[in-house]
Design a protein around this motif. Structure first.
Motif, PDB file in Angstrom:
ATOM      1  N   ARG A 161      -7.651 -65.441 -49.188  1.00  0.00           N
ATOM      2  CA  ARG A 161      -7.572 -66.755 -49.805  1.00  0.00           C
ATOM      3  C   ARG A 161      -6.115 -67.156 -50.044  1.00  0.00           C
ATOM      4  O   ARG A 161      -5.740 -68.304 -49.830  1.00  0.00           O
ATOM      5  N   ILE A 162      -5.309 -66.183 -50.468  1.00  0.00           N
ATOM      6  CA  ILE A 162      -3.878 -66.454 -50.667  1.00  0.00           C
ATOM      7  C   ILE A 162      -3.237 -66.801 -49.322  1.00  0.00           C
ATOM      8  O   ILE A 162      -2.467 -67.751 -49.199  1.00  0.00           O
ATOM      9  N   ALA A 163      -3.588 -66.034 -48.309  1.00  0.00           N
ATOM     10  CA  ALA A 163      -2.982 -66.226 -46.988  1.00  0.00           C
ATOM     11  C   ALA A 163      -3.290 -67.625 -46.447  1.00  0.00           C
ATOM     12  O   ALA A 163      -2.419 -68.283 -45.865  1.00  0.00           O
ATOM     13  N   GLU A 164      -4.521 -68.074 -46.671  1.00  0.00           N
ATOM     14  CA  GLU A 164      -4.947 -69.328 -46.044  1.00  0.00           C
ATOM     15  C   GLU A 164      -4.597 -70.574 -46.850  1.00  0.00           C
ATOM     16  O   GLU A 164      -4.583 -71.689 -46.305  1.00  0.00           O
ATOM     17  N   ALA A 165      -4.312 -70.405 -48.154  1.00  0.00           N
ATOM     18  CA  ALA A 165      -4.073 -71.577 -49.001  1.00  0.00           C
ATOM     19  C   ALA A 165      -2.718 -72.206 -48.715  1.00  0.00           C
ATOM     20  O   ALA A 165      -1.780 -71.538 -48.285  1.00  0.00           O
ATOM     21  N   ASP A 166      -2.632 -73.529 -48.962  1.00  0.00           N
ATOM     22  CA  ASP A 166      -1.335 -74.201 -48.909  1.00  0.00           C
ATOM     23  C   ASP A 166      -0.450 -73.614 -49.990  1.00  0.00           C
ATOM     24  O   ASP A 166      -0.915 -73.352 -51.101  1.00  0.00           O
ATOM     25  N   LYS A 167       0.849 -73.468 -49.658  1.00  0.00           N
ATOM     26  CA  LYS A 167       1.773 -72.912 -50.643  1.00  0.00           C
ATOM     27  C   LYS A 167       2.490 -74.042 -51.384  1.00  0.00           C
ATOM     28  O   LYS A 167       2.716 -75.088 -50.786  1.00  0.00           O
ATOM     29  N   VAL A 200       6.678 -66.627 -58.583  1.00  0.00           N
ATOM     30  CA  VAL A 200       7.466 -66.969 -59.751  1.00  0.00           C
ATOM     31  C   VAL A 200       6.526 -66.915 -60.956  1.00  0.00           C
ATOM     32  O   VAL A 200       5.337 -67.234 -60.833  1.00  0.00           O
ATOM     33  N   LEU A 201       7.055 -66.465 -62.105  1.00  0.00           N
ATOM     34  CA  LEU A 201       6.229 -66.408 -63.305  1.00  0.00           C
ATOM     35  C   LEU A 201       6.489 -67.654 -64.151  1.00  0.00           C
ATOM     36  O   LEU A 201       7.644 -68.106 -64.245  1.00  0.00           O
ATOM     37  N   ALA A 202       5.448 -68.223 -64.740  1.00  0.00           N
ATOM     38  CA  ALA A 202       5.623 -69.384 -65.620  1.00  0.00           C
ATOM     39  C   ALA A 202       4.942 -69.071 -66.941  1.00  0.00           C
ATOM     40  O   ALA A 202       3.739 -68.776 -66.963  1.00  0.00           O
ATOM     41  N   TYR A 240       3.547 -76.643 -64.801  1.00  0.00           N
ATOM     42  CA  TYR A 240       3.885 -77.716 -63.868  1.00  0.00           C
ATOM     43  C   TYR A 240       5.309 -77.522 -63.334  1.00  0.00           C
ATOM     44  O   TYR A 240       5.546 -77.630 -62.127  1.00  0.00           O
ATOM     45  N   ASP A 241       6.229 -77.191 -64.240  1.00  0.00           N
ATOM     46  CA  ASP A 241       7.608 -76.899 -63.829  1.00  0.00           C
ATOM     47  C   ASP A 241       7.650 -75.713 -62.868  1.00  0.00           C
ATOM     48  O   ASP A 241       8.462 -75.688 -61.925  1.00  0.00           O
ATOM     49  N   GLY A 242       6.798 -74.743 -63.142  1.00  0.00           N
ATOM     50  CA  GLY A 242       6.723 -73.569 -62.264  1.00  0.00           C
ATOM     51  C   GLY A 242       6.336 -73.973 -60.845  1.00  0.00           C
ATOM     52  O   GLY A 242       6.904 -73.477 -59.862  1.00  0.00           O
ATOM     53  N   VAL A 243       5.393 -74.891 -60.747  1.00  0.00           N
ATOM     54  CA  VAL A 243       4.943 -75.345 -59.431  1.00  0.00           C
ATOM     55  C   VAL A 243       6.090 -76.088 -58.721  1.00  0.00           C
ATOM     56  O   VAL A 243       6.348 -75.855 -57.530  1.00  0.00           O
ATOM     57  N   GLU A 244       6.778 -76.942 -59.453  1.00  0.00           N
ATOM     58  CA  GLU A 244       7.901 -77.683 -58.841  1.00  0.00           C
ATOM     59  C   GLU A 244       9.003 -76.729 -58.389  1.00  0.00           C
ATOM     60  O   GLU A 244       9.585 -76.896 -57.319  1.00  0.00           O
ATOM     61  N   ASN A 249      11.849 -74.013 -54.004  1.00  0.00           N
ATOM     62  CA  ASN A 249      12.479 -72.750 -53.590  1.00  0.00           C
ATOM     63  C   ASN A 249      11.635 -71.954 -52.601  1.00  0.00           C
ATOM     64  O   ASN A 249      11.884 -70.773 -52.369  1.00  0.00           O
ATOM     65  N   ASP A 250      10.629 -72.610 -52.065  1.00  0.00           N
ATOM     66  CA  ASP A 250       9.835 -71.975 -51.019  1.00  0.00           C
ATOM     67  C   ASP A 250       9.167 -70.680 -51.492  1.00  0.00           C
ATOM     68  O   ASP A 250       9.147 -69.678 -50.765  1.00  0.00           O
ATOM     69  N   ILE A 251       8.659 -70.718 -52.697  1.00  0.00           N
ATOM     70  CA  ILE A 251       7.995 -69.534 -53.258  1.00  0.00           C
ATOM     71  C   ILE A 251       6.477 -69.662 -53.046  1.00  0.00           C
ATOM     72  O   ILE A 251       5.921 -70.750 -53.202  1.00  0.00           O
TER      73      ILE A 251
END
Ligand SMILES: Nc1nc2c(ncn2[C@@H]2O[C@H](COP(=O)(O)OP(=O)(O)O)[C@@H](O)[C@H]2O)c(=O)[nH]1
Ligand SMILES: [Mg+2]
Length: 365
Positions: A161-167, A200-202, A240-244, A249-251
């Motif tokens: 699921r991680i592999a296939e999901a949009d990042k 990344v941890l939020a 939300y900041d974590g997602v941005e 940063n291509d994480i």
């Protein structure tokens, strides 16, 4: 792991074997026993004490060998002759009652215990009995299927699921205080790194004093970036900041911590719903400890109601626990247990494998 439950399950096997054996031996022995007793007491005065003791030894020795071999050979022969195993409804009554008590004592949820009983009863009395050779095997396969059916509910391949999901993939962790959410986030970050995914941890736990420092320590040790706001800030905003940050940063994965909500605290549950709305996470994982048993099962339901969960992590499976939570959570929520926490180290996390768990529960040793 889950040794108490394991013992109780093997108790069920013994119960069924005992109740079916008694049935088979009852008729011949009922006829023979009074006669031989009478013979023995007649002979005793003539033969003397020594002879009687020797005879008793011999009888005992005979019984020991026949105990080892005869019942199963006898059963098998009878099963072949009649084409079926001799298990009647009344043979199962008491063992099933005992099994139900054992499951409930092990903190298995009531509806889950009932489902297991129904399934065991059905497969033991049903047509399948005709193909099975021994009572032990029949019990084993009935229990195996009944347990697997409830434990494996909703299973999916997390890595795929991680592999296939949009990042980035955003995962939010929920659960009450102290169960191991923050530790599990650190472990999963490492688990993902081992498989080539950055994270990344939020810190959405803006509620508890010291939460930032605690997760910072993990982030530093693992060399991960951490997004945090001051205590008292809006948890949805942090994640939300974590997602941005991950997008910029291509994480690959954002691991969002939350405060240890009391499932009884409406205010804090409302915050969870807000995170759900604002961040719209790809996955919400409920974390609880295996040792919490029935409490963990109840909390899983309540958290799932507040912010639908996609799966669960059961921590502290290394500590002595009843196994009830591991058996019940998936059936009760319809969402799978995905990982087990098995210690305090970063490597102490394993994919939850229903088949392996069932096999270890039924493993005779
Ligand atoms: N034995 C054991 N301890 C764990 C496990 N997971 C977490 N812990 C410990 O449980 C305590 C609380 O963990 P924490 O991550 O702070 O819980 P949180 O309040 O839910 O974030 C810490 O002492 C952890 O080391 C586990 O799988 N096994
Ligand atoms: Mg925490």
């Amino acid at each position: 792991m889950f040794d108490g439950l394991k013992d109780k399950l093997s108790g069920f096997r013994e119960d069924v074997e005992a109740s079916t054996e008694v049935d088979e031996e009852a008729s011949p022995e009922e006829g023979a026993a009074p006669g031989s007793d009478a013979d023995a007491s007649d002979e005793a005065p003539e033969g003397g004490a020594a002879a009687t003791a020797a005879e008793a030894d011999a009888v005992e020795a005979d019984e020991t060998t026949s105990d080892d071999d005869e019942p199963s050979t006898f059963q098998r022969a009878k099963a072949f002759a009649t084409g079926r195993i001799i298990i009647e409804e009344e043979d199962l009554e008491e063992p099933l009652w005992n099994l139900e008590m054992a499951l409930l004592e092990s903190d298995v949820e009531m509806s889950v215990a009932e489902q297991i009983l129904d399934s065991v009863r059905e497969s033991m009395l049903g047509e399948s009995r005709k193909q099975v050779e021994t009572t032990g095997e029949l019990v084993e396969s009935a229990l195996h299927d009944a347990l697997l059916d409830v434990i494996a509910v909703g299973q999916f391949d997390f890595e795929q699921r991680i592999a296939e999901a949009d990042k980035p993939v955003t995962i939010v962790f929920t659960g009450v205080n102290g169960v191991g959410k923050t530790t599990s986030i650190a472990k999963l970050s490492e688990w993902l790194a081992d498989r080539g995914y950055s994270s990344v941890l939020a810190n959405g736990d803006t509620y508890r004093a010291g939460a930032n420092e605690q997760i910072r320590e993990h982030a530093d040790r693992l060399g991960r970036d951490l997004i945090s706001h001051d205590q008292g800030g809006d948890p949805a905003a942090v994640i939300y900041d974590g997602v941005e940050y991950a997008e910029a940063n291509d994480i690959d994965v954002v691991l969002g911590d939350t405060a240890g909500r009391l499932h009884t605290s409406d205010d804090l549950m409302a915050q969870l719903e807000k995170i759900d709305r604002v961040v719209d996470p790809d996955m919400t994982l409920f974390v609880d400890e295996a040792v919490a048993g029935q409490d963990a099962v109840n909390r899983a339901k309540e958290f799932d109601d507040a912010a639908a969960i996609d799966g669960a992590i059961l921590t502290k499976a290394d500590a002595d626990s009843s196994g009830g939570a591991a058996i019940s959570v998936a059936y009760v929520t319809g969402k799978p247990i995905l990982f087990l926490g098995t210690g305090q180290g970063y490597d102490d996390i394993t994919r939850f494998d229903p088949e392996a768990l069932v096999e270890s529960l039924l493993d005779e040793e």
